[in-house]
Scaffold this motif. Structure first.
Motif, PDB file in Angstrom:
ATOM      1  N   MET A   1       0.846  -1.195   0.000  1.00 15.46           N
ATOM      2  CA  MET A   1       0.000   0.000   0.000  1.00 15.46           C
ATOM      3  C   MET A   1       0.880   1.243   0.000  1.00 15.46           C
ATOM      4  O   MET A   1       1.780   1.388   0.815  1.00 15.46           O
ATOM      5  N   ARG A   2       0.641   2.122  -0.967  1.00 15.38           N
ATOM      6  CA  ARG A   2       1.351   3.400  -1.040  1.00 15.38           C
ATOM      7  C   ARG A   2       0.369   4.538  -0.796  1.00 15.38           C
ATOM      8  O   ARG A   2      -0.800   4.464  -1.174  1.00 15.38           O
ATOM      9  N   LYS A   3       0.861   5.596  -0.184  1.00 18.98           N
ATOM     10  CA  LYS A   3       0.003   6.744   0.037  1.00 18.98           C
ATOM     11  C   LYS A   3      -0.356   7.392  -1.288  1.00 18.98           C
ATOM     12  O   LYS A   3      -1.514   7.714  -1.566  1.00 18.98           O
ATOM     13  N   VAL A   4       0.666   7.578  -2.159  1.00 19.98           N
ATOM     14  CA  VAL A   4       0.418   8.180  -3.471  1.00 19.98           C
ATOM     15  C   VAL A   4       1.393   7.613  -4.491  1.00 19.98           C
ATOM     16  O   VAL A   4       2.578   7.431  -4.206  1.00 19.98           O
ATOM     17  N   ILE A   5       0.874   7.331  -5.671  1.00 23.64           N
ATOM     18  CA  ILE A   5       1.695   6.885  -6.792  1.00 23.64           C
ATOM     19  C   ILE A   5       1.564   7.909  -7.914  1.00 23.64           C
ATOM     20  O   ILE A   5       0.472   8.403  -8.197  1.00 23.64           O
ATOM     21  N   ILE A   6       2.693   8.236  -8.535  1.00 22.18           N
ATOM     22  CA  ILE A   6       2.735   9.152  -9.669  1.00 22.18           C
ATOM     23  C   ILE A   6       3.116   8.356 -10.911  1.00 22.18           C
ATOM     24  O   ILE A   6       4.114   7.627 -10.898  1.00 22.18           O
ATOM     25  N   LEU A   7       2.323   8.486 -11.959  1.00 22.34           N
ATOM     26  CA  LEU A   7       2.630   7.797 -13.212  1.00 22.34           C
ATOM     27  C   LEU A   7       3.214   8.792 -14.201  1.00 22.34           C
ATOM     28  O   LEU A   7       2.541   9.714 -14.640  1.00 22.34           O
ATOM     29  N   GLY A   8       4.495   8.596 -14.537  1.00 24.29           N
ATOM     30  CA  GLY A   8       5.131   9.458 -15.523  1.00 24.29           C
ATOM     31  C   GLY A   8       6.241  10.302 -14.942  1.00 24.29           C
ATOM     32  O   GLY A   8       6.149  10.776 -13.801  1.00 24.29           O
ATOM     33  N   THR A   9       7.311  10.498 -15.730  1.00 30.28           N
ATOM     34  CA  THR A   9       8.476  11.239 -15.230  1.00 30.28           C
ATOM     35  C   THR A   9       8.873  12.371 -16.172  1.00 30.28           C
ATOM     36  O   THR A   9      10.054  12.652 -16.367  1.00 30.28           O
ATOM     37  N   GLY A  10       7.876  13.024 -16.758  1.00 32.32           N
ATOM     38  CA  GLY A  10       8.135  14.253 -17.481  1.00 32.32           C
ATOM     39  C   GLY A  10       8.154  15.421 -16.503  1.00 32.32           C
ATOM     40  O   GLY A  10       8.162  15.221 -15.276  1.00 32.32           O
ATOM     41  N   PRO A  11       8.144  16.663 -16.995  1.00 34.56           N
ATOM     42  CA  PRO A  11       8.163  17.822 -16.102  1.00 34.56           C
ATOM     43  C   PRO A  11       7.014  17.836 -15.106  1.00 34.56           C
ATOM     44  O   PRO A  11       7.188  18.256 -13.959  1.00 34.56           O
ATOM     45  N   ALA A  12       5.821  17.375 -15.527  1.00 34.74           N
ATOM     46  CA  ALA A  12       4.666  17.369 -14.624  1.00 34.74           C
ATOM     47  C   ALA A  12       4.852  16.358 -13.501  1.00 34.74           C
ATOM     48  O   ALA A  12       4.702  16.677 -12.317  1.00 34.74           O
ATOM     49  N   GLY A  13       5.174  15.128 -13.860  1.00 36.10           N
ATOM     50  CA  GLY A  13       5.325  14.074 -12.864  1.00 36.10           C
ATOM     51  C   GLY A  13       6.447  14.343 -11.881  1.00 36.10           C
ATOM     52  O   GLY A  13       6.306  14.119 -10.670  1.00 36.10           O
ATOM     53  N   LEU A  14       7.578  14.840 -12.390  1.00 34.21           N
ATOM     54  CA  LEU A  14       8.713  15.098 -11.506  1.00 34.21           C
ATOM     55  C   LEU A  14       8.470  16.298 -10.599  1.00 34.21           C
ATOM     56  O   LEU A  14       8.903  16.306  -9.448  1.00 34.21           O
ATOM     57  N   THR A  15       7.776  17.317 -11.108  1.00 31.36           N
ATOM     58  CA  THR A  15       7.434  18.449 -10.242  1.00 31.36           C
ATOM     59  C   THR A  15       6.481  17.992  -9.140  1.00 31.36           C
ATOM     60  O   THR A  15       6.639  18.371  -7.964  1.00 31.36           O
ATOM     61  N   ALA A  16       5.495  17.179  -9.503  1.00 30.12           N
ATOM     62  CA  ALA A  16       4.583  16.637  -8.487  1.00 30.12           C
ATOM     63  C   ALA A  16       5.356  15.821  -7.466  1.00 30.12           C
ATOM     64  O   ALA A  16       5.086  15.888  -6.256  1.00 30.12           O
ATOM     65  N   ALA A  17       6.350  15.057  -7.933  1.00 26.65           N
ATOM     66  CA  ALA A  17       7.155  14.231  -7.035  1.00 26.65           C
ATOM     67  C   ALA A  17       7.949  15.090  -6.054  1.00 26.65           C
ATOM     68  O   ALA A  17       8.054  14.776  -4.858  1.00 26.65           O
ATOM     69  N   ILE A  18       8.514  16.206  -6.539  1.00 22.06           N
ATOM     70  CA  ILE A  18       9.282  17.109  -5.668  1.00 22.06           C
ATOM     71  C   ILE A  18       8.396  17.662  -4.562  1.00 22.06           C
ATOM     72  O   ILE A  18       8.741  17.632  -3.380  1.00 22.06           O
ATOM     73  N   TYR A  19       7.216  18.146  -4.948  1.00 24.21           N
ATOM     74  CA  TYR A  19       6.313  18.756  -3.961  1.00 24.21           C
ATOM     75  C   TYR A  19       5.781  17.730  -2.966  1.00 24.21           C
ATOM     76  O   TYR A  19       5.714  17.993  -1.759  1.00 24.21           O
ATOM     77  N   LEU A  20       5.388  16.559  -3.464  1.00 25.16           N
ATOM     78  CA  LEU A  20       4.820  15.554  -2.565  1.00 25.16           C
ATOM     79  C   LEU A  20       5.893  14.955  -1.661  1.00 25.16           C
ATOM     80  O   LEU A  20       5.632  14.624  -0.499  1.00 25.16           O
ATOM     81  N   ALA A  21       7.111  14.812  -2.184  1.00 24.05           N
ATOM     82  CA  ALA A  21       8.196  14.287  -1.354  1.00 24.05           C
ATOM     83  C   ALA A  21       8.539  15.275  -0.243  1.00 24.05           C
ATOM     84  O   ALA A  21       8.758  14.887   0.911  1.00 24.05           O
ATOM     85  N   ARG A  22       8.549  16.572  -0.553  1.00 23.42           N
ATOM     86  CA  ARG A  22       8.830  17.590   0.469  1.00 23.42           C
ATOM     87  C   ARG A  22       7.721  17.655   1.514  1.00 23.42           C
ATOM     88  O   ARG A  22       7.947  18.109   2.636  1.00 23.42           O
ATOM     89  N   ALA A  23       6.524  17.190   1.128  1.00 19.90           N
ATOM     90  CA  ALA A  23       5.406  17.174   2.078  1.00 19.90           C
ATOM     91  C   ALA A  23       5.353  15.858   2.858  1.00 19.90           C
ATOM     92  O   ALA A  23       4.361  15.567   3.527  1.00 19.90           O
TER      93      ALA A  23
END
Length: 316
Positions: A1-23
Motif C-alpha cells: 500500500m502506497r500513500k500516493v503513486i505518480i505515473l510518468g516522469t516528465g516535467p509534470a510528474g517530476l514536479t509533483a514528485a518534488i512537492y509531494l516528497a517535500r510534504a
C-alpha cells in the motif's frame, strides 16, 4: 500500500514528485517507456526559466529527478498495463512488478507525438527533426523548413515558423487539407509558405557530416520520388494522449485526454489527479506541465490530509 503513486516522469510528474516528497508523502514514481518524457528527445531547451544559456533536455529532466530523489521520492521502472479505479485503494498492474495499491493517484503519462514511421525520422529527432515548433522554431532563423501535415496543427505550426524561417513548405499526402477554412486561408495568404501536395514522405535523408539534408517524398500522381531539401523537418500530424489503460475508468474527452475540473487537477474519480500533457492538448510546454504538476501535488496533499474538505461533486 502506497500513500500516493505518480505515473510518468516528465516535467509534470517530476514536479509533483518534488512537492509531494517535500510534504513527506513518500511518493512512488513509476517511469514508463519514455523516462523523462518528450524533453529527452530535445537537445537545447532555451525557453525554460532559470537557464539563460539554455540547457539540454535530458540534463533538465535528470536534474528534476535528482531533486525529487533528494527529498525522498522513490522511482520504479515499469509500464502500467491496466488500472482499477472503481474503489480505494486503487489498484495498478505494473508489467514485471505485479499489482500495486495506493490511496491517491497522480496521472502524468503525457501525450506522444504521432510520427510518420519512416527511415531517418526517429534517428534524427532533436537533430533536425522536431514535433514542436514552439520549442525548436527559434533554431531555424533564416533557414528552410518543411512541415508535414494537413490539419489545423500543421497550419498553425507552419504559420508560426514563418516568424523565423526564410521559407516553409507544407507537405501533405492528399490534394485536400483537413484544416479548418480559417486556418487554411491564413496559411495560403502567407507568402513564406509553399505547398507540396499529394506527396507521401518516404525517408529523412541526412548529410555525411550530420544533420538532415532533406525529405524524400513520392509523388502520388506520377509515382516518382524526389528530394525536398530542408534544414529542418517538423512533423505535425497530431498527438496521442497516453490514456489507453484508463478507458472506462474515468472521464476522457473525445480525443482521449483526461478531463479535469477547471482551475484544478481533479478528475472524475475522487483521489485521482491529472497534470501535464495528458490533460492539456493546447499548450504542451514543459513549463505549463511543471505548473500543473505543482497543482496536482497540492491538490493531492490536501485530499490525503482531509478528503472531507473537498467537494468532489464539483469536480467536472
Amino acid at each position: 500500500m502506497r500513500k500516493v503513486i505518480i505515473l510518468g516522469t516528465g516535467p509534470a510528474g517530476l514536479t509533483a514528485a518534488i512537492y509531494l516528497a517535500r510534504a513527506n508523502m513518500k511518493p512512488l514514481v513509476i517511469e514508463g517507456q519514455e523516462p523523462g518524457g518528450q524533453l529527452t528527445t530535445t537537445t537545447d531547451v532555451e525557453n525554460f526559466p532559470g537557464f539563460p544559456d539554455g540547457i539540454l533536455g535530458p540534463e533538465l529532466m535528470d536534474n528534476m529527478r535528482k531533486q525529487a530523489e533528494r527529498f525522498g521520492a522513490e522511482f520504479m521502472r515499469g509500464w502500467v498495463t491496466d488500472a482499477d479505479l472503481s474503489q480505494r485503494p486503487f489498484k495498478l498492474n505494473v508489467e514485471g512488478e505485479g499489482e500495486l495499491e495506493c490511496e491517491a493517484l497522480v496521472l502524468s503519462t503525457g501525450a506522444s507525438a504521432k510520427l510518420l514511421g519512416i527511415p531517418g525520422e526517429k534517428e534524427n529527432m532533436g537533430q533536425g527533426v522536431s514535433t514542436c515548433a514552439t520549442c525548436d522554431g527559434f533554431f531555424y532563423r533564416g533557414k528552410k523548413i518543411i512541415v508535414v501535415g494537413g490539419g489545423d496543427s500543421a497550419m498553425e505550426e507552419a504559420t508560426f515558423l514563418t516568424k523565423f524561417a526564410s521559407e516553409v513548405t507544407i507537405v501533405h499526402r492528399r490534394d485536400q487539407l483537413r484544416a479548418s477554412k480559417i486556418m487554411q486561408d491564413r496559411a495560403k495568404s502567407n507568402e513564406k509558405i509553399k505547398w507540396a501536395m499529394n506527396r507521401v514522405p518516404v525517408e529523412v535523408v541526412t548529410k555525411e557530416e550530420g544533420g538532415i539534408k532533406g525529405l524524400k517524398v513520392r509523388n502520388k500522381e506520377t509515382g516518382e520520388e524526389e528530394l525536398l531539401e530542408t534544414d529542418g523537418l517538423f512533423v505535425a500530424i497530431g498527438h496521442r494522449p497516453n490514456t489507453d489503460f484508463l478507458k472506462g475508468q474515468l472521464d476522457l474527452d473525445e480525443l482521449g485526454y483526461v478531463k479535469v475540473a477547471p482551475g484544478t487537477t481533479r478528475t472524475s474519480v475522487e483521489g485521482v489527479f491529472a497534470c501535464g500533457d495528458v490533460q492539456d492538448h493546447v499548450y504542451r510546454q514543459a513549463i505549463t506541465a511543471a505548473g500543473t504538476g505543482c497543482m496536482a501535488a497540492m491538490d493531492c496533499e490536501k485530499y490525503l490530509e482531509g478528503a472531507a474538505t473537498i467537494d468532489w461533486s464539483q469536480a467536472l
